[in-house]
Design a protein around this motif. Sequence first.
Motif, mmCIF file in Angstrom:
data_model
loop_
_atom_site.group_PDB
_atom_site.id
_atom_site.type_symbol
_atom_site.label_atom_id
_atom_site.label_comp_id
_atom_site.label_asym_id
_atom_site.label_seq_id
_atom_site.Cartn_x
_atom_site.Cartn_y
_atom_site.Cartn_z
ATOM 1 N N THR A 193 -55.190 -24.366 75.753
ATOM 2 C CA THR A 193 -54.892 -22.985 75.362
ATOM 3 C C THR A 193 -53.610 -22.506 76.024
ATOM 4 O O THR A 193 -52.734 -21.920 75.373
ATOM 5 N N ARG A 194 -53.481 -22.759 77.320
ATOM 6 C CA ARG A 194 -52.273 -22.334 78.051
ATOM 7 C C ARG A 194 -51.029 -23.001 77.484
ATOM 8 O O ARG A 194 -50.004 -22.344 77.226
ATOM 9 N N ALA A 222 -50.135 -21.888 73.922
ATOM 10 C CA ALA A 222 -49.567 -20.534 73.935
ATOM 11 C C ALA A 222 -48.132 -20.538 74.437
ATOM 12 O O ALA A 222 -47.273 -19.816 73.916
ATOM 13 N N GLU A 223 -47.855 -21.371 75.447
ATOM 14 C CA GLU A 223 -46.514 -21.407 76.030
ATOM 15 C C GLU A 223 -45.517 -22.176 75.169
ATOM 16 O O GLU A 223 -44.372 -21.748 74.991
ATOM 17 N N ASN A 237 -59.270 -12.390 74.386
ATOM 18 C CA ASN A 237 -58.996 -13.799 74.059
ATOM 19 C C ASN A 237 -57.705 -13.902 73.246
ATOM 20 O O ASN A 237 -57.613 -14.649 72.274
ATOM 21 N N ASP A 253 -54.652 -15.135 73.715
ATOM 22 C CA ASP A 253 -53.978 -16.423 73.539
ATOM 23 C C ASP A 253 -54.653 -17.259 72.465
ATOM 24 O O ASP A 253 -53.993 -17.886 71.633
ATOM 25 N N ASP A 254 -55.989 -17.253 72.478
ATOM 26 C CA ASP A 254 -56.738 -18.035 71.499
ATOM 27 C C ASP A 254 -56.409 -17.592 70.071
ATOM 28 O O ASP A 254 -56.153 -18.420 69.191
ATOM 29 N N LYS A 280 -53.802 -15.761 69.029
ATOM 30 C CA LYS A 280 -52.387 -15.978 68.703
ATOM 31 C C LYS A 280 -52.131 -17.425 68.318
ATOM 32 O O LYS A 280 -51.435 -17.712 67.337
ATOM 33 N N ILE A 281 -52.678 -18.345 69.096
ATOM 34 C CA ILE A 281 -52.505 -19.768 68.815
ATOM 35 C C ILE A 281 -53.044 -20.095 67.437
ATOM 36 O O ILE A 281 -52.414 -20.800 66.645
ATOM 37 N N GLY A 288 -51.771 -9.675 68.498
ATOM 38 C CA GLY A 288 -51.053 -10.653 69.309
ATOM 39 C C GLY A 288 -49.547 -10.512 69.278
ATOM 40 O O GLY A 288 -48.846 -11.061 70.136
#
Length: 202
Positions: free
Chosen positions: A25-26, A29-30, A106, A108-109, A111-112, A173
Amino acid sequence: MARTVTGGGESGTAAVPERLLAEATRLFAERGYDRTSVQEIVEAAGVTKGALYHYFGSKDDLLHEIYGRVLRLQTERLDAIAARDTPVPERLAEAASDVVVTSIQNLDDTKIFFRSIHQLSPEKQKVVRAERRRYHEKFRSLIEEGQAAGHFRADLRPDLVVDFFFGSVHHLGTWYHADGPLSAHEVAGEFSDLLLHSLRRP
Protein backbone atom coordinates in the motif's frame (compact mmCIF):
# COMPACT_ATOMS: atom_id res chain seq x y z
CA MET A 1 -5.92 -16.73 11.33
CA ALA A 2 -2.83 -15.74 9.38
CA ARG A 3 0.32 -17.35 10.68
CA THR A 4 3.48 -15.34 11.35
CA VAL A 5 6.55 -16.62 9.56
CA THR A 6 9.67 -16.42 11.69
CA GLY A 7 13.31 -17.04 10.95
CA GLY A 8 15.23 -16.37 7.75
CA GLY A 9 14.75 -12.60 8.04
CA GLU A 10 10.95 -12.88 8.24
CA SER A 11 10.41 -12.22 11.92
CA GLY A 12 8.31 -9.33 13.13
CA THR A 13 5.38 -8.38 15.29
CA ALA A 14 2.89 -8.16 12.42
CA ALA A 15 1.75 -11.22 10.54
CA VAL A 16 3.34 -11.62 7.12
CA PRO A 17 0.18 -10.91 5.04
CA GLU A 18 -0.43 -7.69 6.96
CA ARG A 19 3.19 -6.58 6.53
CA LEU A 20 3.05 -7.31 2.82
CA LEU A 21 -0.20 -5.40 2.41
CA ALA A 22 1.07 -2.46 4.45
CA GLU A 23 4.27 -2.13 2.43
CA ALA A 24 2.51 -2.71 -0.89
CA THR A 25 0.00 0.00 0.00
CA ARG A 26 2.77 2.44 0.93
CA LEU A 27 4.81 1.74 -2.19
CA PHE A 28 1.85 1.77 -4.57
CA ALA A 29 0.77 5.12 -3.10
CA GLU A 30 4.25 6.61 -3.37
CA ARG A 31 5.40 5.21 -6.72
CA GLY A 32 2.35 3.81 -8.45
CA TYR A 33 1.33 0.19 -8.93
CA ASP A 34 3.06 -0.28 -12.27
CA ARG A 35 6.34 1.25 -11.03
CA THR A 36 6.61 -0.96 -7.96
CA SER A 37 8.26 -4.36 -8.29
CA VAL A 38 7.57 -7.50 -6.29
CA GLN A 39 11.19 -7.42 -5.14
CA GLU A 40 10.75 -3.94 -3.67
CA ILE A 41 7.64 -5.07 -1.79
CA VAL A 42 9.25 -8.13 -0.23
CA GLU A 43 12.40 -6.23 0.73
CA ALA A 44 10.34 -3.52 2.42
CA ALA A 45 8.27 -6.14 4.27
CA GLY A 46 11.35 -8.12 5.28
CA VAL A 47 10.14 -11.36 3.72
CA THR A 48 11.04 -13.56 0.77
CA LYS A 49 9.27 -13.80 -2.56
CA GLY A 50 8.26 -17.27 -1.51
CA ALA A 51 6.37 -15.82 1.45
CA LEU A 52 4.58 -13.34 -0.80
CA TYR A 53 3.52 -16.03 -3.24
CA HIS A 54 2.40 -18.23 -0.35
CA TYR A 55 -0.20 -15.67 0.68
CA PHE A 56 -0.79 -13.78 -2.59
CA GLY A 57 -0.49 -15.40 -5.98
CA SER A 58 0.70 -12.21 -7.67
CA LYS A 59 1.14 -8.46 -7.36
CA ASP A 60 -2.31 -8.28 -8.94
CA ASP A 61 -3.71 -10.15 -5.91
CA LEU A 62 -2.18 -7.55 -3.58
CA LEU A 63 -3.90 -4.74 -5.46
CA HIS A 64 -7.20 -6.61 -5.36
CA GLU A 65 -6.93 -7.19 -1.60
CA ILE A 66 -5.94 -3.58 -0.84
CA TYR A 67 -9.30 -2.38 -2.10
CA GLY A 68 -11.20 -5.52 -1.14
CA ARG A 69 -10.51 -5.11 2.56
CA VAL A 70 -11.92 -1.56 2.54
CA LEU A 71 -14.99 -2.56 0.56
CA ARG A 72 -15.66 -5.50 2.89
CA LEU A 73 -15.46 -3.18 5.89
CA GLN A 74 -17.79 -0.65 4.31
CA THR A 75 -20.26 -3.33 3.22
CA GLU A 76 -20.42 -4.88 6.69
CA ARG A 77 -21.00 -1.48 8.25
CA LEU A 78 -23.67 -0.50 5.70
CA ASP A 79 -25.51 -3.80 6.20
CA ALA A 80 -25.56 -3.19 9.96
CA ILE A 81 -26.76 0.41 9.57
CA ALA A 82 -29.47 -0.53 7.06
CA ALA A 83 -30.82 -3.26 9.37
CA ARG A 84 -31.40 -0.93 12.32
CA ASP A 85 -34.89 -0.12 13.52
CA THR A 86 -34.52 3.64 13.21
CA PRO A 87 -36.12 6.16 10.80
CA VAL A 88 -34.69 5.84 7.31
CA PRO A 89 -33.40 9.45 7.14
CA GLU A 90 -31.24 8.69 10.21
CA ARG A 91 -29.94 5.47 8.68
CA LEU A 92 -29.13 7.14 5.37
CA ALA A 93 -27.36 10.02 7.12
CA GLU A 94 -25.30 7.55 9.14
CA ALA A 95 -24.49 5.46 6.06
CA ALA A 96 -23.40 8.55 4.14
CA SER A 97 -21.17 9.70 6.99
CA ASP A 98 -19.72 6.24 7.45
CA VAL A 99 -18.57 5.78 3.88
CA VAL A 100 -16.84 9.16 3.94
CA VAL A 101 -15.06 8.46 7.23
CA THR A 102 -13.95 4.96 6.23
CA SER A 103 -12.78 6.20 2.82
CA ILE A 104 -10.68 8.93 4.44
CA GLN A 105 -9.31 6.54 7.06
CA ASN A 106 -8.18 4.28 4.22
CA LEU A 107 -7.37 7.01 1.72
CA ASP A 108 -4.23 5.41 0.29
CA ASP A 109 -6.15 2.21 -0.39
CA THR A 110 -8.93 3.96 -2.26
CA LYS A 111 -6.56 6.27 -4.18
CA ILE A 112 -4.47 3.31 -5.30
CA PHE A 113 -7.50 1.38 -6.39
CA PHE A 114 -9.17 4.06 -8.49
CA ARG A 115 -5.82 4.91 -10.05
CA SER A 116 -4.99 1.28 -10.84
CA ILE A 117 -8.25 -0.67 -11.28
CA HIS A 118 -7.61 -0.94 -15.02
CA GLN A 119 -4.47 -2.94 -14.22
CA LEU A 120 -6.39 -5.72 -12.51
CA SER A 121 -7.10 -8.81 -14.56
CA PRO A 122 -10.50 -8.74 -16.35
CA GLU A 123 -11.76 -11.44 -13.98
CA LYS A 124 -10.84 -9.47 -10.87
CA GLN A 125 -12.25 -6.26 -12.33
CA LYS A 126 -15.56 -8.07 -12.85
CA VAL A 127 -15.58 -9.33 -9.26
CA VAL A 128 -14.75 -5.91 -7.80
CA ARG A 129 -17.37 -4.13 -9.88
CA ALA A 130 -19.99 -6.65 -8.78
CA GLU A 131 -19.04 -6.08 -5.11
CA ARG A 132 -19.17 -2.30 -5.53
CA ARG A 133 -22.53 -2.60 -7.29
CA ARG A 134 -23.94 -4.57 -4.35
CA TYR A 135 -22.81 -1.83 -1.97
CA HIS A 136 -24.32 0.92 -4.12
CA GLU A 137 -27.58 -1.01 -4.48
CA LYS A 138 -27.88 -1.39 -0.70
CA PHE A 139 -27.26 2.36 -0.31
CA ARG A 140 -29.81 3.09 -3.05
CA SER A 141 -32.39 0.93 -1.28
CA LEU A 142 -32.31 3.34 1.67
CA ILE A 143 -33.15 6.21 -0.67
CA GLU A 144 -35.97 4.19 -2.23
CA GLU A 145 -37.30 3.29 1.22
CA GLY A 146 -37.33 6.96 2.17
CA GLN A 147 -39.15 7.88 -1.03
CA ALA A 148 -41.77 5.18 -0.49
CA ALA A 149 -42.35 6.41 3.07
CA GLY A 150 -42.74 10.02 1.93
CA HIS A 151 -39.55 11.30 3.59
CA PHE A 152 -37.69 12.05 0.36
CA ARG A 153 -38.59 13.68 -2.92
CA ALA A 154 -40.20 11.20 -5.30
CA ASP A 155 -39.10 13.11 -8.41
CA LEU A 156 -35.42 12.20 -8.00
CA ARG A 157 -33.94 9.09 -9.59
CA PRO A 158 -32.27 7.07 -6.81
CA ASP A 159 -29.59 5.69 -9.15
CA LEU A 160 -28.54 9.21 -10.16
CA VAL A 161 -28.49 10.34 -6.54
CA VAL A 162 -26.18 7.43 -5.70
CA ASP A 163 -23.90 8.16 -8.68
CA PHE A 164 -23.72 11.84 -7.74
CA PHE A 165 -22.95 11.17 -4.09
CA PHE A 166 -20.34 8.48 -4.69
CA GLY A 167 -18.70 10.55 -7.40
CA SER A 168 -17.89 13.03 -4.63
CA VAL A 169 -16.77 10.30 -2.22
CA HIS A 170 -14.46 8.72 -4.79
CA HIS A 171 -12.97 12.17 -5.47
CA LEU A 172 -11.81 12.60 -1.85
CA GLY A 173 -8.37 11.25 -2.63
CA THR A 174 -7.65 14.14 -4.97
CA TRP A 175 -8.02 16.88 -2.36
CA TYR A 176 -8.32 15.62 1.21
CA HIS A 177 -5.24 15.84 3.45
CA ALA A 178 -5.05 14.60 7.02
CA ASP A 179 -3.23 17.76 8.09
CA GLY A 180 -5.79 20.01 6.41
CA PRO A 181 -8.40 22.20 8.13
CA LEU A 182 -11.16 19.57 8.22
CA SER A 183 -11.29 16.27 10.07
CA ALA A 184 -12.73 13.14 8.49
CA HIS A 185 -15.85 13.48 10.66
CA GLU A 186 -16.35 17.13 9.71
CA VAL A 187 -16.21 16.28 6.00
CA ALA A 188 -18.53 13.33 6.59
CA GLY A 189 -21.04 15.52 8.40
CA GLU A 190 -21.16 18.06 5.59
CA PHE A 191 -21.40 15.41 2.85
CA SER A 192 -24.22 13.73 4.75
CA ASP A 193 -26.05 17.03 5.27
CA LEU A 194 -25.76 17.89 1.58
CA LEU A 195 -27.18 14.51 0.58
CA LEU A 196 -30.09 14.66 3.01
CA HIS A 197 -30.86 18.27 2.14
CA SER A 198 -31.08 17.42 -1.57
CA LEU A 199 -33.47 14.54 -0.85
CA ARG A 200 -35.86 16.12 1.63
CA ARG A 201 -39.28 17.17 0.41
CA PRO A 202 -39.72 20.96 0.16
